[in-house]
Scaffold this active site. Structure first.
Site, PDB file in Angstrom:
ATOM      1  N   VAL A   1       2.399  -6.615  -9.854  1.00  0.00           N
ATOM      2  CA  VAL A   1       3.437  -6.256 -11.056  1.00  0.00           C
ATOM      3  C   VAL A   1       4.463  -6.652 -11.878  1.00  0.00           C
ATOM      4  O   VAL A   1       4.425  -8.078 -12.774  1.00  0.00           O
ATOM      5  CB  VAL A   1       3.479  -4.951 -11.527  1.00  0.00           C
ATOM      6  CG1 VAL A   1       3.901  -4.506 -13.077  1.00  0.00           C
ATOM      7  CG2 VAL A   1       2.312  -4.008 -11.182  1.00  0.00           C
TER       8      VAL A   1
ATOM      9  N   LEU B   1     -19.566   1.182 -15.182  1.00  0.00           N
ATOM     10  CA  LEU B   1     -20.502   1.791 -15.344  1.00  0.00           C
ATOM     11  C   LEU B   1     -21.627   0.921 -13.727  1.00  0.00           C
ATOM     12  O   LEU B   1     -22.487   1.263 -13.711  1.00  0.00           O
ATOM     13  CB  LEU B   1     -21.748   2.110 -16.223  1.00  0.00           C
ATOM     14  CG  LEU B   1     -20.765   2.785 -16.472  1.00  0.00           C
ATOM     15  CD1 LEU B   1     -22.000   3.251 -17.707  1.00  0.00           C
ATOM     16  CD2 LEU B   1     -21.090   4.009 -16.283  1.00  0.00           C
TER      17      LEU B   1
ATOM     18  N   ALA C   1     -23.332   1.023 -10.520  1.00  0.00           N
ATOM     19  CA  ALA C   1     -23.089   1.695  -9.377  1.00  0.00           C
ATOM     20  C   ALA C   1     -22.839   0.802  -8.404  1.00  0.00           C
ATOM     21  O   ALA C   1     -22.945  -0.475  -8.027  1.00  0.00           O
ATOM     22  CB  ALA C   1     -24.423   2.639  -9.084  1.00  0.00           C
TER      23      ALA C   1
ATOM     24  N   CYS D   1      -4.332   1.111  -6.446  1.00  0.00           N
ATOM     25  CA  CYS D   1      -4.127   2.025  -8.186  1.00  0.00           C
ATOM     26  C   CYS D   1      -4.572   3.590  -8.691  1.00  0.00           C
ATOM     27  O   CYS D   1      -4.323   4.382  -8.098  1.00  0.00           O
ATOM     28  CB  CYS D   1      -4.415   1.026  -9.131  1.00  0.00           C
ATOM     29  SG  CYS D   1      -3.188  -0.314  -9.048  1.00  0.00           S
TER      30      CYS D   1
ATOM     31  N   LYS E   1      -4.456   6.424  -5.633  1.00  0.00           N
ATOM     32  CA  LYS E   1      -3.400   6.870  -5.713  1.00  0.00           C
ATOM     33  C   LYS E   1      -3.203   7.432  -7.499  1.00  0.00           C
ATOM     34  O   LYS E   1      -2.304   8.166  -6.906  1.00  0.00           O
ATOM     35  CB  LYS E   1      -2.366   5.131  -5.485  1.00  0.00           C
ATOM     36  CG  LYS E   1      -0.630   5.631  -5.462  1.00  0.00           C
ATOM     37  CD  LYS E   1       0.058   4.642  -5.734  1.00  0.00           C
ATOM     38  CE  LYS E   1       0.266   4.032  -6.709  1.00  0.00           C
ATOM     39  NZ  LYS E   1       0.722   3.969  -7.633  1.00  0.00           N
TER      40      LYS E   1
ATOM     41  N   ARG F   1      -6.130  -3.427   0.427  1.00  0.00           N
ATOM     42  CA  ARG F   1      -6.170  -2.203   0.155  1.00  0.00           C
ATOM     43  C   ARG F   1      -7.115  -1.050  -0.189  1.00  0.00           C
ATOM     44  O   ARG F   1      -7.877  -1.289  -1.323  1.00  0.00           O
ATOM     45  CB  ARG F   1      -4.526  -2.261  -0.719  1.00  0.00           C
ATOM     46  CG  ARG F   1      -3.358  -2.537  -0.252  1.00  0.00           C
ATOM     47  CD  ARG F   1      -2.065  -2.105  -0.406  1.00  0.00           C
ATOM     48  NE  ARG F   1      -2.612  -3.489  -2.220  1.00  0.00           N
ATOM     49  CZ  ARG F   1      -1.053  -3.144  -2.644  1.00  0.00           C
ATOM     50  NH1 ARG F   1      -0.158  -2.191  -3.093  1.00  0.00           N
ATOM     51  NH2 ARG F   1      -1.576  -3.472  -3.659  1.00  0.00           N
TER      52      ARG F   1
END
Ligand code: UGA
Length: 435
Positions: free
Chosen positions: A11, A253, A255, A263, A266, A331
């Site tokens: 960020v 949306l 699948a 993010c 967490k 991650r």
């Protein structure tokens, strides 16, 4: 304006380079001296489209400088806090690094300073940051202000998200801060329509609620995809039917194997922790996480069942290692989780990703049967099955010619992007998600 950005992680680096690109003079600080050395040499420490160019250009025209000195960084009276707040075991965000920076700002500030929190912080934390700044300041004549300004940057499109924000949330307690915030963002949002001013707590909750809502939307469609598979529906048809309703929309949306990244998991855990703290009884967010885990289990089961539970002689190929396309970030990557589960059962796993190979090699170092390949074709050569985990554009164009050297032509498509093989080629067995 002269602006400091503390933290040059994902960020922080995007924020500092975008602010300097739009005309501000930026000082970007990180306590990691190795990172600062690389950035000074114009070497980006993260993989993110457009960032390399911004780094080279803004270093050259001296609109950004990198430092590890708080004394130097605190010469500016506007300071963005972009320190990561990783989740602790109990789900609560770890704010130790954040408060270390707060303490150093309080000790080094040389004039009245506005501290703008971009970090995702627990509910109530901006109030606490303000009172800590005031309690710890060394010069009692200095006035600190705080603005909660959460980020909504998606990895892979962060630069364009910064420059074209859906909204600029500003949580504040003092009217005078509005003017400064409008000035900072003026080059990218001069007509002021995207600004929403609110309380600290509303800004903090807006960030958590947005990520948790998006994750819940994904878990919902994933639950429907399991139902689709069982009742003979196609989740793609269901999605197109649902998304014609503007109240539902078509975004988030898709699948698939579910959400990963640093993010969503967490932030949901942090919100669950906050609900517990306020003694709110709810299972909605816990179910969102549970469904995400079920998607992976079901996918693994599909693979194991196909090979009649014996994979010991199988040589499988995994395409996609990053948690989503256009990033090298692994991650909470679903692909890495799947590899950790499959590796002990199979003879060999050939893996390939357009960007995340180096990170994956480190993360998967303990497994001895993983072959890191240079190309899609190398990963598929001699394979008993293609397992697609991340929807990189490179994989969307896979065609029959890529499969010629596979021993057994079977595709397990965790992102539903190779559906053409369902009908294209009868020699290929295709398994999607909810199709
Ligand atoms: C997310 C939010 O989208 C940003 O707005 C936010 O600022 C950021 O978190 C953050 O808090 O810093 P990001 O984690 O980069 O951004 O990734 P997304 O594009 O949101 O995707 C998250 C996960 O959901 C990925 O694993 C993706 O594969 C998955 N996903 C997304 C689906 O499974 N289905 C979908 O339809 C969409």
């Amino acid at each position: 304006m002269e602006i400091t950005v503390i933290g040059t992680g994902y960020v922080g680096l995007v924020t500092s380079l975008c602010l300097s690109e739009c005309g501000h003079k930026v000082t970007a600080l990180d306590i990691d001296k190795k990172k600062i050395k690389l950035l000074k040499q114009s070497i980006s420490t993260i993989y993110e489209p457009l960032l390399d160019n911004l780094l080279g250009k803004n270093l050259l025209n001296k609109s950004i400088i990198f430092t590890s000195s708080f004394k130097q960084a605190c010469r500016n009276n506007i300071i963005f806090l972009c320190i990561d707040t990783p989740g602790k075991v109990n789900g609560a965000p770890d704010t130790r690094n954040l408060y270390n920076a707060v303490r150093l700002i309080a000790a080094n500030a040389s004039k009245n300073t506005l501290v703008i929190t971009k970090s995702t912080v627990p509910l109530g934390e901006n109030k606490r940051i303000l009172s800590k700044l005031n309690a710890m300041k060394t010069r009692k004549d200095i006035v600190f202000d705080v603005c909660a300004n959460p980020e909504f940057l998606r990895e892979g499109s962060a630069v364009s998200d910064f420059n074209n924000p859906d909204r600029i949330i500003c949580g504040l307690e003092e009217e005078k801060i509005k003017k400064l915030m409008l000035e900072i963002y003026f080059p990218i949002e001069s007509n002021k329509k995207k600004f929403i001013f609110m309380s600290f707590e509303s800004a903090e909750l807006t960030k958590y609620a947005s990520n948790s809502y998006l994750a819940t939307k994904i878990s919902f469609i994933n639950e429907m995809s399991e139902l689709s598979e069982n009742c003979g529906a196609s989740i793609d048809e269901v999605k197109s039917g649902m998304s014609m309703d503007p109240r539902i929309g078509k975004d988030f949306l898709n699948a698939g194997l579910g959400f990963g990244g640093s993010c969503f998991p967490k932030d949901i855990n942090a919100l669950i922790h906050a609900e517990d703290r306020f003694r709110i009884k709810s299972s909605l967010l816990k179910e969102t996480l549970k469904r995400n885990a079920i998607q992976l289990k079901n996918f693994e089961k599909k693979i194991i069942t196909y090979y009649k539970k014996d994979l010991s002689k199988k040589h499988l190929s995994i395409l996609g290692l990053s948690f989503k396309p256009n990033t090298d970030d692994i991650r909470e990557s679903i692909s890495i989780k799947l590899i950790n589960r499959l590796s002990p059962r199979v003879r060999l796993l050939n893996v390939f990703d357009p960007a995340a190979m180096r990170q994956a090699e480190i993360a998967l170092n303990a497994h001895k049967n993983i072959n890191f390949c240079d190309t899609i074709n190398a990963a598929l050569s001699g394979s008993d099955g293609l397992i697609l985990c991340t929807e990189w554009d490179e994989f969307r164009v896979i065609d029959a010619s890529n499969l010629v050297n596979m021993k057994e032509k079977v595709i397990f498509d965790g992102r539903n992007i190779l559906q053409k093989f369902k009908t294209l080629d009868s020699s290929v067995k295709y398994f999607g998600m909810g199709l």
